[in-house]
Scaffold this active site. Structure first.
Site, PDB file in Angstrom:
ATOM      1  N   ASP A 110       0.855  -1.188   0.000  1.00 29.30           N
ATOM      2  CA  ASP A 110       0.000   0.000   0.000  1.00 29.30           C
ATOM      3  C   ASP A 110       0.894   1.242   0.000  1.00 29.30           C
ATOM      4  O   ASP A 110       2.085   1.174   0.283  1.00 29.30           O
ATOM      5  CB  ASP A 110      -0.881  -0.016   1.260  1.00 29.30           C
ATOM      6  N   SER A 111       0.253   2.376  -0.267  1.00 28.47           N
ATOM      7  CA  SER A 111       0.985   3.647  -0.253  1.00 28.47           C
ATOM      8  C   SER A 111       1.378   4.063   1.174  1.00 28.47           C
ATOM      9  O   SER A 111       2.219   4.922   1.355  1.00 28.47           O
ATOM     10  CB  SER A 111       0.104   4.737  -0.856  1.00 28.47           C
ATOM     11  N   TYR A 171      -0.533   8.728  -2.117  1.00 26.45           N
ATOM     12  CA  TYR A 171      -0.374   8.559  -3.561  1.00 26.45           C
ATOM     13  C   TYR A 171      -1.584   9.136  -4.315  1.00 26.45           C
ATOM     14  O   TYR A 171      -1.494   9.459  -5.480  1.00 26.45           O
ATOM     15  CB  TYR A 171      -0.299   7.069  -3.915  1.00 26.45           C
ATOM     16  N   GLY A 172      -2.714   9.191  -3.630  1.00 25.48           N
ATOM     17  CA  GLY A 172      -3.985   9.519  -4.279  1.00 25.48           C
ATOM     18  C   GLY A 172      -4.044  10.872  -4.962  1.00 25.48           C
ATOM     19  O   GLY A 172      -4.914  11.122  -5.788  1.00 25.48           O
ATOM     20  N   CYS A 211      -3.749  -1.074  -2.138  1.00 23.77           N
ATOM     21  CA  CYS A 211      -4.019   0.349  -2.367  1.00 23.77           C
ATOM     22  C   CYS A 211      -4.871   0.519  -3.628  1.00 23.77           C
ATOM     23  O   CYS A 211      -4.465   0.103  -4.720  1.00 23.77           O
ATOM     24  CB  CYS A 211      -2.691   1.064  -2.533  1.00 23.77           C
ATOM     25  N   ASN A 212      -6.019   1.133  -3.476  1.00 22.54           N
ATOM     26  CA  ASN A 212      -6.901   1.347  -4.632  1.00 22.54           C
ATOM     27  C   ASN A 212      -6.231   2.234  -5.674  1.00 22.54           C
ATOM     28  O   ASN A 212      -6.376   2.024  -6.876  1.00 22.54           O
ATOM     29  CB  ASN A 212      -8.199   2.012  -4.182  1.00 22.54           C
ATOM     30  N   THR A 213      -5.499   3.226  -5.210  1.00 22.42           N
ATOM     31  CA  THR A 213      -4.854   4.159  -6.133  1.00 22.42           C
ATOM     32  C   THR A 213      -3.807   3.430  -6.982  1.00 22.42           C
ATOM     33  O   THR A 213      -3.771   3.582  -8.209  1.00 22.42           O
ATOM     34  CB  THR A 213      -4.198   5.309  -5.332  1.00 22.42           C
ATOM     35  N   GLU A 263      -6.906   9.339   9.233  1.00 22.93           N
ATOM     36  CA  GLU A 263      -5.599   9.243   9.897  1.00 22.93           C
ATOM     37  C   GLU A 263      -5.569  10.079  11.179  1.00 22.93           C
ATOM     38  O   GLU A 263      -4.808   9.800  12.100  1.00 22.93           O
ATOM     39  CB  GLU A 263      -4.476   9.620   8.927  1.00 22.93           C
ATOM     40  N   CYS A 322     -11.254   2.924  -1.344  1.00 23.31           N
ATOM     41  CA  CYS A 322     -10.012   3.448  -0.763  1.00 23.31           C
ATOM     42  C   CYS A 322      -9.747   2.695   0.535  1.00 23.31           C
ATOM     43  O   CYS A 322     -10.693   2.373   1.273  1.00 23.31           O
ATOM     44  CB  CYS A 322     -10.171   4.946  -0.483  1.00 23.31           C
ATOM     45  N   THR A 323      -8.487   2.426   0.778  1.00 19.33           N
ATOM     46  CA  THR A 323      -8.097   1.649   1.969  1.00 19.33           C
ATOM     47  C   THR A 323      -8.633   2.225   3.279  1.00 19.33           C
ATOM     48  O   THR A 323      -8.877   1.489   4.229  1.00 19.33           O
ATOM     49  CB  THR A 323      -6.566   1.622   2.079  1.00 19.33           C
ATOM     50  N   HIS A 324      -8.786   3.542   3.319  1.00 15.96           N
ATOM     51  CA  HIS A 324      -9.135   4.193   4.585  1.00 15.96           C
ATOM     52  C   HIS A 324     -10.629   4.146   4.914  1.00 15.96           C
ATOM     53  O   HIS A 324     -11.015   4.308   6.062  1.00 15.96           O
ATOM     54  CB  HIS A 324      -8.699   5.667   4.542  1.00 15.96           C
TER      55      HIS A 324
HETATM   56  N1  DGL Z   1      -4.108   3.809  -0.117  1.00 14.24           N
HETATM   57  C1  DGL Z   1      -4.763   4.858  -0.862  1.00 14.24           C
HETATM   58  C2  DGL Z   1      -5.953   4.259  -1.595  1.00 14.24           C
HETATM   59  O1  DGL Z   1      -6.478   3.219  -1.249  1.00 14.24           O
HETATM   60  C3  DGL Z   1      -5.194   6.002   0.024  1.00 14.24           C
HETATM   61  C4  DGL Z   1      -4.042   6.813   0.576  1.00 14.24           C
HETATM   62  C5  DGL Z   1      -3.255   7.517  -0.499  1.00 14.24           C
HETATM   63  O2  DGL Z   1      -3.781   8.433  -1.143  1.00 14.24           O
HETATM   64  O3  DGL Z   1      -2.097   7.152  -0.669  1.00 14.24           O
HETATM   65  O4  DGL Z   1      -6.400   4.838  -2.567  1.00 14.24           O
END
Ligand code: DGL
Length: 267
Positions: free
Chosen positions: A12-13, A44-45, A75-77, A154, A186-188
């Protein structure tokens, strides 16, 4: 180490991907897991596709050195922008969260009206809509970038008035389309699932891509006869590019349990 006992590499990012690790630990409790979070360069998003691809390539090479049996892009991004890059480099199967969530959404929607929320990079890539249409081209997909959710989660504001107001604002255009299913892309976002459910209403089904990912992984391991049968406690190792202030607290919130074995990674 037997092939089956080799670890699954999850990346993940940052620390958000631990929502996927958490779901994996629950669904496949005997699997050894190596987690990589690029905490020095997150988020990363909001970055360009070129940068996200470059970072994803470095992380893939790093994890392949551990002789992983499977790679999971949590990570979705990264999944939206760099899946092809990762797949081209990898000698082992690569799973990613987007197809998992898309499949679940296509099965869940009755009205064929699906909302997708994610980072700007994920939403701009349009990958969720394409993935959902692969399962059912007649589904209408409405996407909404929600960049403020990552910092709010976060910050730990999981049930906070500011997060609720932000969610109400972001959800307005999506709800106007009368969706019956919403993909948490998104992971969050799984961490604010109860708040989001209250904002969109009980009749909207929320697709948690972390859970969808864990189901797909368990099925693939069975299909390929790659599941670790060993009943001894599995090994969990965490690699991060920076150990920021409050890392432990935030990480444990995402994971839902205490974290040990945190290592600083050099890419
Ligand atoms: N992990 C990213 C996602 O799932 C979210 C955090 C980021 O923007 O890096 O898109």
């Amino acid at each position: 180490m037997s092939h089956k006992a080799q670890p699954i590499g999850v990346f993940d990012s940052g620390i958000g991907g631990m929502t996927v690790v958490r779901a994996l630990m629950e669904r496949s409790p005997f699997e050894n897991i190596i987690y990589f979070g690029d905490t020095a360069r997150t988020p990363y998003g909001v970055k360009s596709a070129e940068t996200i691809n470059h970072y994803s390539e470095e992380i893939t090479r790093f994890l392949l050195n551990f002789d992983v049996k499977l790679l999971i892009i949590a990570c979705n991004t990264m999944a939206a922008v760099a899946y092809e890059t990762v797949k081209a480099l990898s000698s082992v199967p690569v799973l990613e969260v987007i197809d998992a969530g898309a499949r679940m959404a296509a099965q869940a929607t009755r009205k064929k009206q699906v909302g997708v929320i994610g980072t700007p990079a994920t939403v701009n890539s349009n990958v969720y809509a394409r993935a959902i249409h692969r399962h059912d081209p007649s589904i209408r997909v409405f996407s909404q970038a929600c960049p403020l959710f990552v910092p709010l989660v976060e910050e730990g504001w999981l049930d906070h008035q500011v997060t609720r107001l932000t969610a109400q604002e972001y959800m307005k255009p999506v709800l106007a389309e009368h969706i019956d299913t919403l993909v948490l892309g998104c992971t969050h976002y799984p961490l604010i699932k109860p708040l989001l459910q209250a904002v969109v209403g009980e009749e909207v089904f929320l697709v948690d891509s972390a859970e969808a990912m864990a189901d797909i992984t368990a099925n693939l391991l069975t299909e390929m006869d790659l599941g670790n049968p060993q009943q001894s406690p599995p090994e969990y190792r965490f690699y991060v590019t920076d150990v920021p202030y409050r890392f432990q607290t935030i990480g444990e919130r995402f994971l839902g349990r205490s974290i040990a074995n945190i290592n600083l990674a050099k890419l």
